[in-house]
Design an enzyme around this catalytic site. Sequence first.
Site, short mmCIF file in Angstrom:
data_model
loop_
_atom_site.label_atom_id
_atom_site.label_comp_id
_atom_site.label_asym_id
_atom_site.label_seq_id
_atom_site.Cartn_x
_atom_site.Cartn_y
_atom_site.Cartn_z
CD GLU A 165 -3.11 -0.92 -0.24
OE1 GLU A 165 -3.06 0.25 -0.71
OE2 GLU A 165 -3.50 -1.98 -0.62
CE1 TYR A 211 -5.88 3.58 0.09
CE2 TYR A 211 -3.49 3.44 0.26
CZ TYR A 211 -4.79 3.00 -0.43
OH TYR A 211 -4.52 1.82 -1.14
CG ASP A 257 -6.88 4.97 -3.87
OD1 ASP A 257 -7.99 5.32 -4.05
OD2 ASP A 257 -6.05 4.13 -4.33
#
Length: 371
Positions: A51, A134, A152
């Site tokens: 991520e 996020y 995002d």
Amino acid sequence: MNRSGRPGAAGRPLPEDLAALRRALLGHYDRTRRDLPWRGDTDPYRIWVSEVMLQQTRAETVTEYYRRWLERFPDVETLAAADLDDVLLAWQGLGYYSRARNLHAGAVVVRDRHAGTVPGTYEALRELPGVGAYTAGAVASIAFGEAVPAVDGNVRRVLARLFDRAAPAPKWLRETAAALVDASRPGEWNQALMELGATVCTPRSPGCHACPVSAWCAARAAGTQEERPAPSARRAVLRERLATAVVVDRDGCALVARRPESGLLGGMWSFPDTPLEAGVEGDEDALVASARKAATAAGARVSHEPPLALLEPVRHRFTHLAATYRPVVLAGSGADGENRRWVALDAPVAVALPVAQRKIARAAATVLGRL
Ligand code: SF4
């Protein structure tokens, strides 16, 4: 909104439509998702790494970096124990190096305060260095099944279009994304939204004809999908010209110095540089004097002979800065120190050099090879 495209209470889908929307999107995701190396994985460390890498970088680019990273740092303990320079070297080429520094700092905190186990809740993840809403949402939902959103840039665009919002505020995005999360499959739900934004609901020419949620999309109904979300006001781009010193010793090694932790490319290595004053761009004497000054400040002893070469300018665009490096190759000498290294220009450098610095190194090696 409901199936006819009219917004429902508070601009959110009505519950019966929400269940159908979730089924449609998750079914589409199950059928069409790209085969990416982190897909299907629920290991929190590996999800965290993927991520962070995926922020500001395309999945296709990340794939190879991700594989190499896990070979080099297979778990949080290995990453925490690694030297920061090795971490930055492994990140070299991905850009936005603060992500790598934060990942390393986060691993140290996990090792020291959580006995090496990545914390399993959104709130605890948010406490880690560099872990924002996020990343915490993505890791908590994908690795731990917590029903929290992960917004995002792709998700922002999809939600702005689904609800036909020109300028969705962060609070609205958070609340709307939270209301949409499918509690039975939160990690896959978040990934399905991101995947939709990356592959179908793209910034330009969204593929509405192939979109599994087009029946609920207010922007499509209004014909405004290309205008949602509205472009945000662009920050002015600064321009900077820098005199850059490539100081070369008798062995053909050149000096690189570690930059201060704060500021542009903080903590990275680069050839010494200093901003050129306005109005001296065409003045070679001023350029050489500035490069000498930068080299001396970085700890080099510089020859008083004329420079060995003036290289072609190297331009690099950062997010809000257009930099032009004016490299000057100077003869000199010096010793390694905590924040300076003499590195061979014609071999892979053992410290992480940003992309423009590698261009300068290659150009200098080529010119010196001809001398
Ligand atoms: S219908 Fe079009 S604009 Fe709406 S979510 Fe799907 S791809 Fe995006």
